[in-house]
Scaffold this active site. Structure first.
Site, mmCIF file in Angstrom:
data_model
loop_
_atom_site.group_PDB
_atom_site.id
_atom_site.type_symbol
_atom_site.label_atom_id
_atom_site.label_comp_id
_atom_site.label_asym_id
_atom_site.label_seq_id
_atom_site.Cartn_x
_atom_site.Cartn_y
_atom_site.Cartn_z
ATOM 1 N N VAL A 137 2.741 10.664 -8.035
ATOM 2 C CA VAL A 137 4.094 9.876 -8.341
ATOM 3 C C VAL A 137 5.052 11.067 -8.368
ATOM 4 C CG1 VAL A 137 5.105 8.424 -9.897
ATOM 5 C CG2 VAL A 137 2.417 8.162 -9.697
ATOM 6 N N PRO A 138 5.525 11.167 -7.111
ATOM 7 C CA PRO A 138 6.489 12.443 -7.128
ATOM 8 C C PRO A 138 7.855 12.212 -7.730
ATOM 9 C CG PRO A 138 6.516 11.007 -5.135
ATOM 10 C CD PRO A 138 5.550 10.502 -5.962
ATOM 11 N N CYS A 139 7.931 12.523 -8.810
ATOM 12 C CA CYS A 139 8.998 12.557 -9.849
ATOM 13 C C CYS A 139 9.875 13.688 -9.514
ATOM 14 C CB CYS A 139 8.734 12.326 -11.250
ATOM 15 S SG CYS A 139 7.732 13.820 -11.754
ATOM 16 N N HIS A 140 9.157 14.738 -8.955
ATOM 17 C CA HIS A 140 9.830 15.946 -8.399
ATOM 18 C C HIS A 140 10.896 15.724 -7.427
ATOM 19 C CE1 HIS A 140 6.438 15.810 -5.533
ATOM 20 N NE2 HIS A 140 7.580 16.497 -4.590
ATOM 21 N N ARG A 141 10.749 14.661 -6.725
ATOM 22 C CA ARG A 141 11.939 14.090 -5.713
ATOM 23 C C ARG A 141 13.054 13.492 -6.203
ATOM 24 N NH1 ARG A 141 7.216 11.680 -1.781
ATOM 25 N NH2 ARG A 141 6.249 13.767 -1.270
#
Length: 170
Positions: A137-141
């Protein structure tokens, strides 16, 4: 519940995955510290038993997806099953994070707009902060509107490295 804990080496350091019996990722992050992984879950969501899987064991779908991601297939993480519990807004936010394409980061403001609540920028940031299955769940984006990185549970160096890796996408 019995969960499986597996750690693999990546260019950004040790990456550990905690998955349930069905292979759904509960927590993941850039550490080899099992306690740090478990701390990302509320106490009532922590598994009763954790089975540590050695690196030479057959790779789970999640482990294989991480290896493929770091091998250049940035979409390999997209379909890995995760399990998170939260409010309706949190679940909607985590779903929205999974739709952010590699190389196309959003601002916290843009995430709030995507959730239908343009003024809920702090809520959007909190959704990212409470995201347990990092990478999948790419919260880094999600970054700040001013171009700053914002925060990241696993360190800004890792967030920067992930965004740089994904910036090669057209």
């Amino acid at each position: 519940m019995t969960a499986t804990l597996q750690t693999l080496d990546t260019p950004d350091g040790a990456f550990t995955i905690l998955a349930d019996e069905d292979g759904r990722v509960l927590v993941s992050g850039w550490t080899a510290d099992a306690d740090a992984i478990l701390a990302r879950l509320r106490p009532d969501r922590r598994p009763g038993e954790v089975r540590v899987v050695a690196g030479e064991a057959p790779a789970s779908e999640a482990v294989a997806a991480v290896a493929a991601y770091y091998g250049g297939d940035l979409r390999a993480i997209d379909d890995v099953a995760v399990s998170q519990t939260g409010t309706a807004l949190q679940r909607a936010g985590w779903d929205a994070l999974r739709r952010i394409a590699p190389g196309r980061p959003l601002s916290y403001t843009e995430l709030a707009v995507a959730l239908g609540s343009p003024r809920a920028v702090r809520a959007a940031a909190a959704i990212c902060a409470r995201n347990a299955p990092a990478l999948f769940v790419p919260c880094h984006r999600v970054c700040r509107s001013d171009g700053g990185l914002g925060g990241f549970a696993w360190g800004l160096e890792v967030k920067q490295a992930l965004l740089a890796r994904e910036s090669v996408v057209d």
